[in-house]
Design a protein around this motif. Structure first.
Motif, PDB file in Angstrom:
ATOM      1  N   UNK A  28      45.635 -32.087 -34.395  1.00  0.00           N
ATOM      2  CA  UNK A  28      46.751 -32.428 -33.853  1.00  0.00           C
ATOM      3  C   UNK A  28      46.414 -33.795 -32.957  1.00  0.00           C
ATOM      4  N   UNK A  53      39.868 -23.963 -35.313  1.00  0.00           N
ATOM      5  CA  UNK A  53      40.844 -24.263 -34.048  1.00  0.00           C
ATOM      6  C   UNK A  53      41.850 -25.306 -34.707  1.00  0.00           C
ATOM      7  N   UNK A 101      43.619 -29.104 -24.797  1.00  0.00           N
ATOM      8  CA  UNK A 101      43.609 -29.251 -26.273  1.00  0.00           C
ATOM      9  C   UNK A 101      45.153 -29.387 -26.660  1.00  0.00           C
ATOM     10  N   UNK A 148      28.062 -35.704 -34.471  1.00  0.00           N
ATOM     11  CA  UNK A 148      26.825 -35.549 -34.289  1.00  0.00           C
ATOM     12  C   UNK A 148      26.305 -34.896 -35.464  1.00  0.00           C
ATOM     13  N   UNK A 153      46.747 -32.474 -25.682  1.00  0.00           N
ATOM     14  CA  UNK A 153      46.266 -33.549 -26.658  1.00  0.00           C
ATOM     15  C   UNK A 153      46.881 -33.611 -28.004  1.00  0.00           C
ATOM     16  N   UNK A 154      47.093 -32.200 -28.624  1.00  0.00           N
ATOM     17  CA  UNK A 154      47.671 -32.088 -29.785  1.00  0.00           C
ATOM     18  C   UNK A 154      49.263 -32.074 -29.543  1.00  0.00           C
ATOM     19  N   UNK A 155      49.878 -31.545 -28.822  1.00  0.00           N
ATOM     20  CA  UNK A 155      51.418 -31.761 -28.890  1.00  0.00           C
ATOM     21  C   UNK A 155      51.944 -32.820 -28.031  1.00  0.00           C
ATOM     22  N   UNK A 167      44.333 -26.829 -33.593  1.00  0.00           N
ATOM     23  CA  UNK A 167      44.865 -27.785 -32.744  1.00  0.00           C
ATOM     24  C   UNK A 167      44.135 -29.107 -32.641  1.00  0.00           C
ATOM     25  N   UNK A 168      42.754 -29.042 -33.144  1.00  0.00           N
ATOM     26  CA  UNK A 168      42.009 -30.200 -33.372  1.00  0.00           C
ATOM     27  C   UNK A 168      42.508 -31.347 -34.151  1.00  0.00           C
ATOM     28  N   UNK A 208      36.972 -26.941 -37.693  1.00  0.00           N
ATOM     29  CA  UNK A 208      35.680 -26.170 -37.320  1.00  0.00           C
ATOM     30  C   UNK A 208      34.944 -26.811 -36.128  1.00  0.00           C
ATOM     31  N   UNK A 209      34.917 -28.001 -36.230  1.00  0.00           N
ATOM     32  CA  UNK A 209      33.861 -28.868 -35.241  1.00  0.00           C
ATOM     33  C   UNK A 209      35.016 -29.528 -34.366  1.00  0.00           C
ATOM     34  N   UNK A 210      34.749 -29.785 -33.129  1.00  0.00           N
ATOM     35  CA  UNK A 210      35.825 -30.537 -32.311  1.00  0.00           C
ATOM     36  C   UNK A 210      35.446 -31.985 -32.812  1.00  0.00           C
ATOM     37  N   UNK A 211      36.374 -32.823 -32.483  1.00  0.00           N
ATOM     38  CA  UNK A 211      36.194 -34.228 -32.801  1.00  0.00           C
ATOM     39  C   UNK A 211      35.152 -34.820 -32.139  1.00  0.00           C
ATOM     40  N   UNK A 212      34.477 -34.388 -30.725  1.00  0.00           N
ATOM     41  CA  UNK A 212      33.615 -34.689 -30.345  1.00  0.00           C
ATOM     42  C   UNK A 212      32.057 -34.362 -30.690  1.00  0.00           C
ATOM     43  N   UNK A 213      32.225 -33.181 -31.598  1.00  0.00           N
ATOM     44  CA  UNK A 213      31.016 -32.612 -32.150  1.00  0.00           C
ATOM     45  C   UNK A 213      30.634 -33.197 -33.466  1.00  0.00           C
ATOM     46  N   UNK A 254      26.607 -21.780 -32.200  1.00  0.00           N
ATOM     47  CA  UNK A 254      27.423 -22.735 -32.640  1.00  0.00           C
ATOM     48  C   UNK A 254      28.826 -22.712 -32.287  1.00  0.00           C
ATOM     49  N   UNK A 271      29.480 -24.910 -29.198  1.00  0.00           N
ATOM     50  CA  UNK A 271      29.361 -26.304 -29.438  1.00  0.00           C
ATOM     51  C   UNK A 271      30.447 -27.329 -29.537  1.00  0.00           C
ATOM     52  N   UNK A 272      31.432 -26.853 -30.411  1.00  0.00           N
ATOM     53  CA  UNK A 272      32.591 -27.680 -30.380  1.00  0.00           C
ATOM     54  C   UNK A 272      33.118 -27.785 -28.893  1.00  0.00           C
ATOM     55  N   UNK A 273      33.032 -26.757 -28.222  1.00  0.00           N
ATOM     56  CA  UNK A 273      33.707 -26.663 -26.907  1.00  0.00           C
ATOM     57  C   UNK A 273      32.997 -27.541 -25.754  1.00  0.00           C
ATOM     58  N   UNK A 286      31.842 -30.180 -26.010  1.00  0.00           N
ATOM     59  CA  UNK A 286      31.850 -31.518 -26.217  1.00  0.00           C
ATOM     60  C   UNK A 286      33.360 -32.049 -26.089  1.00  0.00           C
ATOM     61  N   UNK A 287      34.334 -30.738 -26.168  1.00  0.00           N
ATOM     62  CA  UNK A 287      35.609 -31.271 -26.351  1.00  0.00           C
ATOM     63  C   UNK A 287      36.160 -31.411 -24.756  1.00  0.00           C
TER      64      UNK A 287
END
Lengths: 366, 364
Positions: free
Chosen positions: B173, B168, A327, B247, A330-332, B170-171, B239-244, A167, A170-172, A174-175
């Protein structure tokens, strides 16, 4: 009469309706570990570690089958085992290097889609084909799945690799602004070794780090877990040769990551790592003298800064943004982020590491 | 237990509204809002809390003008007997369909996540049976049940807090990157998941207390639910990144899947079982609203007599749709209709009330 009927109905409802979705442990074969490989023709080779029977978890079987998709191999595998395969207790997913370089998400869909599968399973890439890796004869009666999981867990505790699972990667995956790494395994005659880290760019493996570099990566990305031990060569001409080395154990660390921009708006990243260490092995002694300490601090700071540069070089070569710099941009700095084509720009930005080592303890002798 | 004579307290009102609002939508809310307003979705939810407050105010003003009557009692007086009955029928249908939709979404989620083989009529039937049992009893009994089960909200929040160990931040922002328009559009999606305060239309005369106290409690419950939903959505976005997240249609459950405690695994299933209670309370509320309507339409004195019939029709309606595309479409349509039924028609009724009052004053 009426009351009896209603009671009977309730009893039937409570007892009977469970029958549709019963899943008995005796009918299940709990997958303990899974390996995925890809052949040159593009077929999937899936290897599973399953217990010989559920009562006796110690003994394990290695089963393998070939197909077009992981699910197809799972189904054809089901024809080889008596019970139904179940991934809810899976502990580890090992991917071959060839497959990892092709992009891992399509192969992992089976794990993400099934509500029963265990997402806390760890992920690793293996240099050896998983089928061979799992088939290594371990001395004693160790179950393979437990051996590999313990191996990775101890590598995590020693900070050779950050701690991730299915798990968490997974976020990374796609990020666009952050990438991940997973431990890299290799098999020997009767053992398996964590030989470093596999660097990923999105879902593609693009490079690797050796164990020392892997450790430095974990520190630089601020993911040290319990402890981290580093051995560095600081002299050339002492004999016997161990006298040329010092081994440190990191006790406390602090990382500052700062992004500034030059005139062309290119990001300039400063990573400052402050390590408070204890000396673990240092045959030259004399650590009670302040000047010896300061000298050693300086030498080590230089050495580790150099090592960090090497790690970052490899990361940029692999296009693996493990520190999540994208990231942060993107954020700042969303306006500036829009100007970049991060896939290409990341490897060209300047990332300057600086490591400051401070010896705070030296064990029970000087 | 005599219907209509026993009254609930304002504190019970708080829990009734909270429990009706927190329902089937809580699992997918972060996802549906994300589709419109991205990682600013949690701001959309805050905004929707504001819009809901306006709607609560409208409903309160309207019901205050008819202190001892429910929505079904005063519609004929506002717009005439004929149209009033038609409007009552529409409201009854709307509440029944909402109940059916909640059940459809409920059984769909339970089937995907936990019981793929158990037929939906069993899953829905059980829930409907319990709901009927409680609604037949009385509003006071329902209210007590709602208060009792509100402890689950603590479990919800507790489990969601745990996700912050892997977050995370930062997601999310930069804040507001999707723009105000998208945030407002997203708040429409959020409002749909936060419906339930319309209970006030019907239960208003059964609450003990001054009007202003009722408004206060409704406001508190709105603030409470908005905060919880914002927190849940925010947690999903970090918890999830925007791209995830695109899904994962049920991010709240999916995030639980990753947790594992010393003796507990599959926290998603534990969360799911608590969620079933939250769904049950929502279904109960809508069943209650619909039964009140049916009782009024057919001039039945004791509405507890019609409850089983209404429940049966809702049950039948809810086992028909099975295709997930159809279900998505249905929930979209009903979501849009609810915007009409909840703020717009009451606002219209309120305007008419004011107008007739003034006219009466002028002529009288």
């Amino acid at each position: 009469m009426k009351v009896h009927f209603i009671l009977l109905l309730i009893l039937f409802g409570l007892v009977g309706t469970g029958c549709w979705d019963t899943s008995m442990l005796k009918d299940k074969s709990l997958i303990q570990g899974a390996g995925l490989d890809i052949t040159e023709e593009g077929k999937i080779v899936s290897t599973l570690i399953i217990p010989t029977d559920n009562k006796n978890m110690g003994e394990e079987l290695i089963k393998s089958s070939v197909g077009n998709t992981p699910r197809e191999t799972r189904v054809s595998m089901d024809r080889k085992v008596q019970e139904r395969l179940d991934a809810s207790k899976n502990k580890i997913v090992v991917l071959s290097e060839a497959l990892a370089r092709e992009g891992i998400f399509p192969f992992l869909d089976i794990y993400y889609r099934d509500p029963r599968s265990a997402l806390i399973a760890r992920v690793a890439v293996s240099k050896m084909a998983p089928i061979d890796l799992f088939s290594i004869k371990l001395p004693g009666q160790q179950p393979m799945s437990k051996y590999i999981t313990d191996l990775i867990e101890s590598a995590e505790n020693l900070s050779f690799t950050p701690q991730y699972n299915l798990q968490l990667i997974c976020p990374m995956m796609f990020d666009p602004g952050e990438d991940f790494v997973v431990p890299l395994l290799d098999g020997g005659k009767d053992e398996i070794v964590v030989t470093g880290l596999a660097l990923f760019d999105g879902m593609f493996m693009k490079g690797e780090l050796n164990p020392t570099e892997g450790l430095m990566y974990t520190l630089l990305s601020n993911q040290m877990k319990r402890e981290a031990t580093i051995t560095q060569k600081i002299n050339n001409n002492n004999s016997p040769s161990p006298a040329n080395y010092v081994t440190l154990i990191v006790r406390k660390m602090k990382r500052n990551l700062e992004i500034t921009f030059d005139e062309q708006d290119n990001p300039y990243v400063n990573i400052h790592l402050i390590l408070k260490v204890a000396v673990f092995e240092y045959p030259q002694d004399n650590l009670h003298k302040p000047e010896e300490n300061i000298k050693l601090n300086n030498i080590l700071s230089d050495k580790l800064t150099h090592l960090s540069e090497q790690v970052i070089g490899k990361m940029q070569e692999a296009n693996c943004d493990g520190f999540g710099i994208g990231r942060r941009l993107m954020a700042f700095h969303p306006d500036k982020w829009k100007q970049y084509n991060w896939e290409e720009d990341y490897s060209n930005i300047t990332i300057e590491p600086k490591v400051t080592v401070e010896i705070i303890r030296h064990g029970i002798i000087n | 237990m005599k219907n209509g004579t026993s009254k609930i307290t304002v504190l019970q009102l708080f829990f009734i509204i909270v429990q009706t609002q927190i329902g089937v939508g809580v699992l997918s809310l972060p996802y549906t809002v994300f589709n419109v307003s991205g990682t600013d979705g949690w701001i959309s939810i805050l905004l929707s809390g504001f819009f809901i407050q306006l709607a609560i105010f409208i409903i309160w003003q309207l019901n205050r003008s008819y202190p001892n009557e429910t929505l079904y009692d005063y519609t004929p007086r506002v717009i005439g007997k004929y149209f009033g009955s038609i409007l009552n029928l529409l409201y009854t249908l709307f509440f029944s369909i909402t109940a059916a939709l909640v059940l459809v979404l409920f059984s769909n989620t339970v089937k995907t996540w936990a019981f793929p083989l158990t037929p939906s009529w069993i899953i829905i039937g059980f829930l409907m049976g319990i709901c009927t049992y409680l609604v037949v009893a009385d509003l006071v009994i329902m209210a007590r049940f709602y208060v009792l089960v509100s402890i689950i909200i603590l479990v919800f929040v507790g489990l969601v807090v745990y996700a912050h160990s892997e977050a995370n931040y930062l997601y999310v922002f930069p804040l507001g990157k999707e723009g105000l328009i998208n945030m407002i559009k997203g708040s429409k999606e959020a409002v749909i998941s936060m419906l339930g305060f319309e209970m006030l239309l019907v239960i208003f005369p059964f609450i003990k207390g001054k009007d202003i106290e009722k408004l206060k409690m409704a406001t508190y419950s709105n603030i409470f639910v908005t905060m919880i939903y914002t927190f849940i959505a925010f947690t999903s976005y970090v918890f999830f990144s925007p791209a995830e997240i695109v899904l994962v249609p049920e991010p709240v459950l999916y995030m639980m899947k990753e947790f594992s405690f010393v003796i507990l695994e599959r926290i998603d299933l534990i969360f799911l079982s608590f969620w079933i209670i939250a769904v049950g309370t929502s279904v109960m509320s809508y069943l209650y609203l619909a039964s009140k309507g049916v009782a009024k339409l057919f001039s039945v004195r004791k509405e507890s007599k019609v409850v089983p019939y209404v429940a049966f029709f809702i049950f039948i309606g809810s086992i028909i749709p099975t295709n997930h595309l159809l279900i998505d479409r249905l929930s979209e349509i009903i979501g849009n209709i609810s915007i009409l039924f909840i703020p717009i028609i009451p606002l219209f009724l309120l305007a008419l009330t004011f107008w007739t009052k003034r006219k009466r004053r002028e002529t009288g």
